[in-house]
Design an enzyme around this catalytic site. Structure first.
Site, mmCIF file in Angstrom:
data_model
loop_
_atom_site.group_PDB
_atom_site.id
_atom_site.type_symbol
_atom_site.label_atom_id
_atom_site.label_comp_id
_atom_site.label_asym_id
_atom_site.label_seq_id
_atom_site.Cartn_x
_atom_site.Cartn_y
_atom_site.Cartn_z
ATOM 1 N N PRO A 130 0.801 -1.398 0.333
ATOM 2 C CA PRO A 130 0.060 -0.083 0.111
ATOM 3 C C PRO A 130 0.855 1.045 0.008
ATOM 4 C CG PRO A 130 -0.941 -1.616 1.420
ATOM 5 C CD PRO A 130 0.645 -2.315 1.224
ATOM 6 N N GLU A 131 1.267 2.042 -1.152
ATOM 7 C CA GLU A 131 1.088 3.373 -0.809
ATOM 8 C C GLU A 131 0.330 4.507 -0.137
ATOM 9 O OE1 GLU A 131 2.932 3.585 -4.985
ATOM 10 O OE2 GLU A 131 3.258 1.380 -5.282
#
Length: 258
Positions: free
Chosen positions: A2-3
């Site tokens: 996840p960014e």
């Protein structure tokens, strides 16, 4: 992994459901998940606290606790933080669970790279990756001169620069690819080769790409779901990431992975 858009979406979907709630009990199902402290101390210190805030810094989530302390979560490659109205017991990917006044906060992590820290106020500098983060690209980009001054003369490739969390916080593989495509820049180009006009294109593309992904609830290509277990929708809008061999949406030529 996840960014920024995914972690921010998780924050936004969790905050209304957990902030203000007391922690009645905490259970750790995988000791490896805890960076600090030990599992017995973690469960003892968490019980009776109240979640009073939820902030994001880069790819980290920070839960402010009352009367004191901060719970820091990094989701690693596949971590999920979910609010659930009920809890029927752990599955093989459940790493930790917090029983709240209303519902449960559940941390799942199939690949086991996620980490949790329970720290006292003012101790977040003990997390090296968190303490060394660069500026946030949202809601506002930092001053261009201050941002590029330390790196302008380097031969480092552009993609490597975007992935460096000390340069900007929160960008990973997905959005580095999308940002450079939006800016029309080869990811292998050295930073020092950028003209002033190309630098401006890059700085404009960064917030554009991140805001669009955030509006779509993030990108679900593997394990990512938001705080309510819903997949993002931005994968339908990706131009290059994960599209090797497919036609380019601009020129029609086959996309090459290098």
């Amino acid at each position: 992994m996840p960014e920024l858009p995914e972690v921010e979406t998780i924050r936004r979907t969790l905050a209304p459901r957990v902030v203000g709630q007391a922690v009645l009990e905490a259970t750790v199902y995988d000791d490896k998940t805890l960076a600090l402290p030990s599992p017995p101390e973690f469960t003892r210190r968490m019980a009776g606290t109240r979640l009073v805030s939820l902030e994001r810094r880069g790819k980290y989530l920070l839960f402010g606790l009352a009367p004191e302390g901060v719970l820091v979560a990094h989701l690693g490659m596949s971590g999920q933080l979910l609010w659930q109205p009920g809890f029927c017991g752990p599955d093989r990917h459940t790493r930790a669970v917090w029983k709240l006044e209303r519902g449960y906060l559940v941390f799942r992590d199939p690949r086991r790279f996620g980490r949790l820290w329970l720290l006292s106020d003012g101790e977040t500098a003990r997390i090296g990756g968190l303490a060394g983060l660069g500026p946030e690209p949202l809601p506002d980009m930092p001053d261009p001169e201050a941002l590029f001054a330390p790196v302008a003369g380097r031969r480092r490739p552009l993609k490597a620069l975007l992935l460096d969390q000390r340069f900007l916080a929160g960008i990973g593989n997905i959005y580095a690819d999308e940002i450079l495509f939006r800016a029309g820049l080869d990811p292998r180009r050295p930073v020092s080769s950028l003209s002033p006009e190309e630098r401006q294109r890059l700085l404009a593309a960064i917030p554009e790409v991140l805001r669009e992904a955030l509006e779509h609830g993030g990108t679900s290509v593997r394990d990512y779901v938001d705080g309510q277990g819903r997949e993002g929708e931005h994968q339908a809008f990706l131009r290059v990431y994960g599209r090797a061999g497919l036609p380019c949406t601009v020129c029609g030529e086959s996309i090459l992975r290098v």
